[in-house]
Design an enzyme around this catalytic site. Sequence first.
Site, PDB file in Angstrom:
ATOM      1  N   GLU A 120       0.940  -1.157   0.002  1.00 49.21           N
ATOM      2  CA  GLU A 120      -0.008   0.119   0.020  1.00 49.21           C
ATOM      3  C   GLU A 120       0.956   1.267  -0.085  1.00 49.21           C
ATOM      4  O   GLU A 120       1.246   1.824   1.156  1.00 49.21           O
ATOM      5  CB  GLU A 120      -0.842  -0.100   1.378  1.00 49.21           C
ATOM      6  N   GLU A 129       4.984  11.368  -1.874  1.00 45.86           N
ATOM      7  CA  GLU A 129       5.722  10.378  -1.172  1.00 45.86           C
ATOM      8  C   GLU A 129       6.527   9.404  -1.912  1.00 45.86           C
ATOM      9  O   GLU A 129       7.642   8.982  -1.520  1.00 45.86           O
ATOM     10  CB  GLU A 129       4.687   9.553  -0.135  1.00 45.86           C
TER      11      GLU A 129
END
Lengths: 360, 360
Positions: A120, A129
Site C-alpha cells: 500500500e 511520497e
Amino acid sequence: GGVDKAADFANYFCTYAFLYHQKEMLSDRVRMDAYYRSIFRNAKHFLGKTVLDVGTGSGILAIWAAQAGARKVYAVEATVMARHARSLIAGNNVDHIVEVIEGAIEDITIPEKVDIIISEWMGYFLVRESMFDSVIYARDKWLKPTGIMYPSHARMWVAPMRTSLVEHKQQEFQHSMADWGCFLQDTSDHYNVDMSCLSNPYKEEQTKYFLQTSMWNSLYPNQIIGQPVIIKEFDCLTTTMEEVSSVRSSFKLPFHPGHSRLCGFAGWFDVHFKGSPTDPADHEVELTTAPSTDETTHWGQQVFLLHPPLNLQDGDILSCSLDITRSRDNHRLMDVKFVHQLERASGEKTPLITSPYFIE
Amino acid sequence: GGVDKAADFANYFCTYAFLYHQKEMLSDRVRMDAYYRSIFRNAKHFLGKTVLDVGTGSGILAIWAAQAGARKVYAVEATVMARHARSLIAGNNVDHIVEVIEGAIEDITIPEKVDIIISEWMGYFLVRESMFDSVIYARDKWLKPTGIMYPSHARMWVAPMRTSLVEHKQQEFQHSMADWGCFLQDTSDHYNVDMSCLSNPYKEEQTKYFLQTSMWNSLYPNQIIGQPVIIKEFDCLTTTMEEVSSVRSSFKLPFHPGHSRLCGFAGWFDVHFKGSPTDPADHEVELTTAPSTDETTHWGQQVFLLHPPLNLQDGDILSCSLDITRSRDNHRLMDVKFVHQLERASGEKTPLITSPYFIE
Ligand SMILES: Nc1ncnc2c1ncn2[C@@H]1O[C@H](CSCC[C@H](N)C(=O)O)[C@@H](O)[C@H]1O
Ligand SMILES: Nc1ncnc2c1ncn2[C@@H]1O[C@H](CSCC[C@H](N)C(=O)O)[C@@H](O)[C@H]1O
C-alpha cells in the site's frame, strides 16, 4: 538528484513510526475493504505462494496474505514499526509464515524471488511520497517473471470543481499581506529598520503558501462540475521509475451545463487488483478515492485552486496540459504545472494561463 | 552521540528558512526591545568594534550592531535566509559594515577574532533546539580573550502551577483509549485480525503524547502558586558544552497559602545583557519570559503537567530534583525527569514520585 538519504529518512519515515498514524490507515474502511477483498476473493493467488509486503507497517497485509494461504510472506518495514508488526504477527499466529525484516526495501535481502508483491504505497494524488519508486525497485529485484502485483494498476484523475475555498484562501492571503504592512511600519517606527526590501520575497512566500499549495479536501460529488478525466495509467507490472518520476498529460475538460465559474481542479486516484495477464483475478477489486458522500478515504482529494476563478460560458471546454515533477528540494514532494485555456463554443480561445502548484 | 548532520539540518533549519517564521520573532516586542536596548544603551561596547552575529536570520541584530557603530559585523546564517539578510542589510545601508556568510557557524571561517558575539539562540525553556552549543563553539573559536557576550547570562526558572489543562489532557487521553477499544473490536469483527497485543504499546504512545509531552502555554501570573526558583544559571562567557548538554538541579518549592492542588510545573528563562567583568554594561538589560499579563513573548512557558495532580495541605513544601538531558533520537529535543515528594508541615514526607517528560 542528489538526495541525502539520512535527511530523507528523518523527514519521511517519522510519522509512520507511530501506531497512531498506522491506526488512521487501518481505520480507513474503503482502503481496508479493498485490500481485504482483493486478497480473500482471490485466495487462489496466495495459496502456497511466496509474498513480499513492501512497507508492511503494522503488518496487516502480510497477516491477511498468510491467512489466505501463503506459504511464506516477507514483510519489510523501514521504521521501528517493524517491531510492532512482529508482535501483531505472532499475536495472530502467523509468525511461522510471516517473517518481518526491519530495513528499507532498497537495503535488505530475502532468500528467494516471490510470486506476489503486495504494497500500500499510494500517497496523496497517488504520487506524493514517491513510495511507488520503492515498489518498482522491489519488483525488478524480487518478483518472479510470472509474478503478480497487488495492486496491479493505478490511475490518476483530474476534474474541474467549484469550492468556496477560493475566497477563503484569497482572504487569508490578503489578511497576511495587510499584516505585513503593519509590521513594516512598526519595525521602522520602533526599531529603525526598513524591511520594505523584503516585501516582494514575503509576498512570494505567502503566495506559495496560501494560493499555490494544493490542499487536502474531502469533496462532495456535486462540487465536481465536469467530466473527470484519467490523466495517467500505470501498469504496476511494467511501469518504470522514469514514467513515475514525472507525469505529463494533455486533456480536455468539458463542463456540465449550468456552471458559470471554475474554481480549480481536483485530483485523485484509483487502483485496481486484477491479477496478471497470465493469471487474472477471479474477482477484480477497485479502490477509488473519488469524491463520494459515504465512501470517503483518508486520502481525500487534492485541490488546486484557481486565483482568480475562471468565468465560464455554456459550451466552454477547458484545454489543459499538466506537468507533475519532483520538487527540487525534496523528491517526495511534487511541483505541478497546469497550463490551460478555455475554448468557447464559438471556436474562440482565451489566452493561455499557467498555474504553478506545490504538493507539500 | 552520533548525530547525522544532514538529517539534523533537514529537521531543524527548515522553519528558519521562511520569512514568515523570522517575522514572528521580529514581531515579539519583548524580545526586540530587550536586544534593541541592550545594543543602543551600551553603544560604547560596539563603537569601532568587531562583532559576530551567530544565526543572523533576517540580519536584524547585525544591522543594529552596525547602526550602533561597529567597525565590522560578521553575520552568519545556516539557511537560505542569509540571502534575505543580505538584501535587508543593503536596504538599510550598512552593507559596507555587515558581511553575511551563508553556512553553519561550525563550518565557516572569518578573517579575525571578534570583540563581541551577539546571538539570539534561546529555545523553549532555554535549552530546546540546543543552539547554545553553536554559540559556545563560536565563542571558543572566534571571541577575543577580552570579548563580550550578548547576552552575557542566562537563567532557567521553575515554578509550581495550576491549570485546567490537566483535566483537558486527561480527557483527550481517555477519549483516545476508548477509541482504540472500538478500533480493536472493528478490526477483529471485519478483518479477522486481533490487534490487542498492540494495546500496551499504543497506550504508551498516547500517554507520551497526551500526558508526558511538555506544552507551550502563555500563563497568567496568578496560575503560579508558589515562589519560582532558579534551577540553573549560565555565564555565557565561561559555560561549557558539557554544562549545557545536561542540566541537573535539586530545589524546594514552597507554595503560596490557600492552594490545594498542584497541577504541574512551569519552566521559563531569562537572559541578561551585563557586558563582561572587565567591561560591564552601562545599562544592564533583562529579557524575561516569565508569566506576565502584558509582556508576553513567543516563547511563552513550558508546562509539565502532573497526572494526577497533587493535593496540597497548608505548609507543604515540594522537594524536587530535575534532570534535563538530550533526547536519544534528536539532540535538539530534551528528556526531562522530575523526581519529587511533598514535605508536610508535620515533617512527614509523601513517597517519591518520578514524572518523565519530553520536550518535543
Ligand atoms: N523504502 C521503503 N522500505 C521499507 N518500508 C517503507 C519504504 N517506504 C515506505 N515504507 C513503509 O511503508 C509503509 C506505507 S503505509 C502502509 C502500511 C501497511 N502496509 C498498511 O497497508 O496498513 C509505512 O509504514 C512506511 O514506513
Ligand atoms: N549552527 C548554526 N549556524 C548558523 N546559523 C544557525 C545555527 N543554528 C541556528 N542558526 C540560525 O540562527 C537563527 C536563530 S533565530 C534568530 C534570528 C535573528 N538573529 C533574530 O534575532 O531575529 C535561525 O535563523 C537559524 O537558522
